[in-house]
Each structure stands twice: as structure tokens, then as C-alpha cells.
Design a protein around this motif. Structure first.
Motif, mmCIF file in Angstrom:
data_model
loop_
_atom_site.group_PDB
_atom_site.id
_atom_site.type_symbol
_atom_site.label_atom_id
_atom_site.label_comp_id
_atom_site.label_asym_id
_atom_site.label_seq_id
_atom_site.Cartn_x
_atom_site.Cartn_y
_atom_site.Cartn_z
ATOM 1 N N UNK A 182 0.708 -1.220 -0.078
ATOM 2 C CA UNK A 182 -0.004 -0.043 0.062
ATOM 3 C C UNK A 182 0.902 1.072 -0.096
ATOM 4 N N UNK A 183 0.679 2.173 -1.057
ATOM 5 C CA UNK A 183 1.451 3.299 -1.285
ATOM 6 C C UNK A 183 0.531 4.502 -0.592
ATOM 7 N N UNK A 184 1.208 5.046 0.381
ATOM 8 C CA UNK A 184 0.287 6.036 1.231
ATOM 9 C C UNK A 184 1.271 7.010 1.660
ATOM 10 N N UNK A 185 0.972 8.022 1.848
ATOM 11 C CA UNK A 185 1.903 9.302 2.605
ATOM 12 C C UNK A 185 1.019 9.796 3.841
ATOM 13 N N UNK A 186 -0.287 8.942 4.350
ATOM 14 C CA UNK A 186 -1.145 9.330 5.356
ATOM 15 C C UNK A 186 -0.831 8.454 6.613
ATOM 16 N N UNK A 187 -0.758 9.097 7.807
ATOM 17 C CA UNK A 187 -0.442 8.252 9.056
ATOM 18 C C UNK A 187 -1.537 8.243 9.977
ATOM 19 N N UNK A 188 -2.772 8.675 9.671
ATOM 20 C CA UNK A 188 -3.896 8.739 10.441
ATOM 21 C C UNK A 188 -4.367 7.184 10.839
#
Length: 440
Positions: A182-188
Motif C-alpha cells: 500500500x503506497x500512502x503518505x497518510x499516518x492517520x
């Protein structure tokens, strides 16, 4: 020079931004050698970046976020597929742009994953971002074979709000993905004041009442999913278990009412393989690797894992039910594009996006490009519509200077409408600075 820019949202795609920069540089310095890499941070544009890197685009029929049939695509090279949530489940797919915060679904994204599996892909890279849904990835796993049932044993309708009525999950027919990244820049996280509904729901049309409803529905979803995976650990694939509000059967047992269960090492071992120590472990030879935070000291609740709240909670379902691992999207895209090789011998790297701000420093494309360029020993400058970062913040991110459209055109509306020609003007300034050494 190596050009590696992201999109200027609302104005230019990454490829268009890169093309305008190249045109401006060549006009200012015809002998200048230029290489280009349109990039993305895991959100919209990830598939396009993969195609630019040599992947083939595959088109298929899928279900849009409101249930309407659409034609959607993904990228394939060898046994690897690149899929982005925005393609089938994104805001841009909403008919007439009308939001559907309670009923929008990620089902179409699951259909794209299934199509990739049927095409023979064993490695799937899923770019999160731009989603129209807040369904915790429920639609995605439904498309891959999971059954979500209410108290009467009837299948749930799609969408996040319906998860409030979820009573049972049957994952016996859930398709396995050998390797899901999973490619993501979100850490929520998934839930709470920093969760998927609270932070991103309003961007998808959710009212305050909708946010409260969605957060409660996602909490119910998370509780039952935790029961489904509690007896098998993290990552080995579908358990083949049916889980209701009190019991789980299959490879192990789970009390779905236990809101904060620890996933112990022996649970992983009883599932499909063995785990020793506290580092990553291979679960059955040839199966996917269990990420580092999955053995004995795993988080008690997948809903609290950083990134679980990405794309309306799709990150949660991907990790908990499909064994995905999360990686920074820009790092994945740069690896696909072979950035390290293309940066070799470059005098300067130019990166950028529409707005350079503090969010840019948290996993967005410019910061990722700057890190990769630093490893290659190449200096970096950035272009942007506007920049709110201080010189010290830019320097700390590895960016020597920022050139902005607003610096040559104060009218922001003109900056948006004429972004291409303005970028070409900026390119001429950068070329002049590079020749005098000011940019390097």
C-alpha cells in the motif's frame, strides 16, 4: 538535468508539468541534456507514473463509488500491477460531482485488484489517495469475496454507513494477494478525532452528523474485523473463518467483543506458519512476508496502526484482511521509475508540486525526490505554484531553492489558468541560475 515533478493540482498533471519544464529549459539552453520522470506520492497519478516508467495500461469494467459502471484502468509489468484507489473509487468518479459520503464504496478498487490477480499478477501496489468513500475498505474486500452480513444474515448494502448494521463477516472466499504493498503518505488511524471520518470525511461531503455516524460504523467494522483476524495473526491470508459478534471459528478463536486484543506470536504460528523473535517472519515458504509490527508485540488493534485511516479506511482493510504492508508512495514510484539510475551523472534535479508547504515535508513527492537525490549526490531545486516553507525548512528537506509561479505572477487565478507557460518562464530562470552556479 533530471525533472521529477508531481502534478499541479487543478492545473497540470505530472506529465504536463514535466513537459512544460522541459520545453522552457530547452528554449533557454538548447544543448542542455534533460531526463524526465513524472512522479506521484501514491495518490492520483500513480498509475500514470507507472505507465511512464514502462508499465502497460490495462482497461476493464468496474463499479464507481456510487455504483455506476465505469471503465477503469491499472498498470501491469510482469507479475506486478499498479492500481490507484482514485481510478475506480475516487472523487473524480462521482456522477456530476455530487458527494455520497455515507454510501460511496471502494468496491470498484477491489474489482481492479481481482482483475490484476486474474491477469496473473502476484504483486499488487495499491496507491491510496483521492477516494470518495469512507467505508473502511469494506467494499474492496467484498469485491474480493468477503461476505458482510447483518443480524438477519442478509448481505449489507455498500458504503460506510451500512457498517453500523454489520453483525457477521465471512472471509472464507476472500481472495489472497501474495504481495500487497500500500503506497500512502497518510499516518492517520482509522478511528477517533484523527481518523478517516473526522479528518477526511468533510472533504467528501460529510456533515458533522455524518462524521459521527461514519466513525461509529467504522468502529463496529473494526471490532468485527479484529475478531476475524485475531485467531490467525497478521498477513498470512484469509482465515476461512466466519466471525460474528461473539465467536470466531477457523484457524483459531476470537472474541469479537474484545476491543483491545493482543495478537500473540502463538496465534500467528497456529494460523499458517511460525514466528520467532520480534522481527519480520516468513509465513510459509513462498507466502507473503509478515511486516515487522505483526508478531508478538503487534498493536492490539489494527484500527490504531498508522495509515489505517488512509483512503477512507482502505489502509485498515488492506493491512488486517489482506496482509498488506505500507510504504511511502513516492519511494515506490521512484523505485518503479529507476530514479537512482536516471539521476546518475545529473547536474541538477528539479522537483515540485502545486503547493510547497509543511504537508509537502510529510511523505509528499518533493521531499521524497530530495531524499533520493541526496543519496545520489545530486542537488535539488523545486518549482511550485506557491511556497510557504522558509529557506531553513527547504534546506532541511534537501531542497536548495524554490521557484514559484506566484513569484512571477501575483494573481493566483492566473497562476492556475496559465500554469504551463509560467512554468516555462521559471525553467528559463532555473537554466540561467544553473549556468551561473546559483542553482547548484
Amino acid at each position: 538535468m533530471l525533472l521529477a515533478t508531481d502534478k499541479f493540482k487543478g492545473s497540470l498533471s505530472a506529465a504536463e508539468a514535466t513537459s512544460h519544464l522541459a520545453a522552457g529549459l530547452r528554449r533557454a539552453s538548447p544543448a542542455l541534456g534533460i531526463r524526465t520522470i513524472p512522479v506521484a506520492d501514491g495518490g492520483e497519478g500513480t498509475v500514470a507514473a507507472a505507465v511512464e516508467a514502462g508499465f502497460a495500461r490495462v482497461l476493464t469494467r468496474a463499479t464507481g463509488p456510487t455504483g455506476a459502471p465505469i471503465e477503469a484502468g491499472f498498470a501491469v509489468r510482469g507479475d506486478t500491477a499498479v492500481i490507484e484507489v482514485a481510478e475506480a473509487s475516487g472523487l473524480r468518479r462521482l456522477p456530476r460531482g455530487e458527494a455520497a459520503p455515507l454510501s460511496a464504496t471502494s468496491y470498484g478498487t477491489g474489482q481492479l485488484i481481482r482483475a490484476a490477480l486474474e491477469a496473473g499478477c502476484t504483486r499488487v501496489i495499491l496507491g491510496l489517495g483521492g477516494s470518495a468513500c469512507t467505508d473502511g475498505g469494506a467494499g474492496l474486500v467484498q469485491a474480493l469475496g468477503a461476505r458482510l452480513l447483518d443480524a438477519a444474515g442478509q448481505g449489507l448494502p455498500r458504503g460506510g454507513a451500512a457498517l453500523a448494521r454489520l453483525a457477521r463477516i465471512d472471509v472464507g472466499e476472500l481472495a489472497a494477494v501474495r504481495e500487497l504493498i500500500v503506497a500512502s503518505d497518510v499516518d492517520n488511524p482509522l478511528l477517533g478525532p484523527n481518523g478517516a471520518a473526522a479528518i477526511y470525511g468533510p472533504q467528501k461531503g460529510a456533515t458533522a452528523e455524518d462524521v459521527a455516524l461514519l466513525d461509529a460504523a467504522l468502529a463496529n467494522w473494526a471490532r468485527l474485523v479484529q475478531g476475524a483476524v485475531g485467531g490467525r495473526g497478521f498477513g498470512p491470508g484469509p482465515a476461512g473463518a466466519r466471525v460474528d459478534g461473539a465467536h470466531a471459528s477457523g484457524s483459531g478463536s476470537a472474541d469479537a467483543d474484545a476491543g483491545s486484543r493482543e495478537i500473540a506470536a502463538h496465534s500467528l504460528a497456529s494460523a499458517r506458519g511460525s514466528v520467532t523473535g520480534s522481527g519480520p517472519a516468513d509465513v510459509d515458504a513462498g507466502s507473503r512476508q509478515v511486516p515487522a509490527h505483526s508478531p508478538a508485540h503487534a498493536p492490539a488493534d489494527f484500527a490504531q496502526v498508522p495509515g489505517a485511516g488512509a483512503a477512507g479506511g482502505i489502509g485498515f482493510a488492506a493491512m488486517s484482511l489482506l496482509g498488506a504492508r505500507l510504504e511511502p508512495g513516492i519511494d515506490i514510484v521512484l523505485d518503479l521509475a529507476d530514479f537512482a539510475t536516471k539521476a546518475h551523472g545529473a547536474r541538477l534535479v528539479i522537483t515540485g508540486e502545486g503547493s510547497l508547504d509543511r504537508q509537502s515535508l510529510r511523505g509528499k513527492a518533493p521531499a521524497g525526490v530530495a531524499r533520493a537525490a541526496a543519496r545520489a549526490g545530486v542537488p535539488v531545486v523545486a518549482v511550485a505554484g506557491v511556497c510557504t516553507l522558509t529557506p531553513a525548512e527547504l534546506e532541511a528537506a534537501g531542497i536548495r531553492a524554490a521557484y514559484t509561479l506566484s513569484g512571477i505572477e501575483p494573481d493566483l487565478e492566473r497562476c492556475i489558468l496559465d500554469a504551463g507557460p509560467l512554468l516555462e518562464q521559471l525553467a528559463a530562470v532555473i537554466a540561467a541560475d544553473a549556468l551561473t552556479g546559483a542553482a547548484v
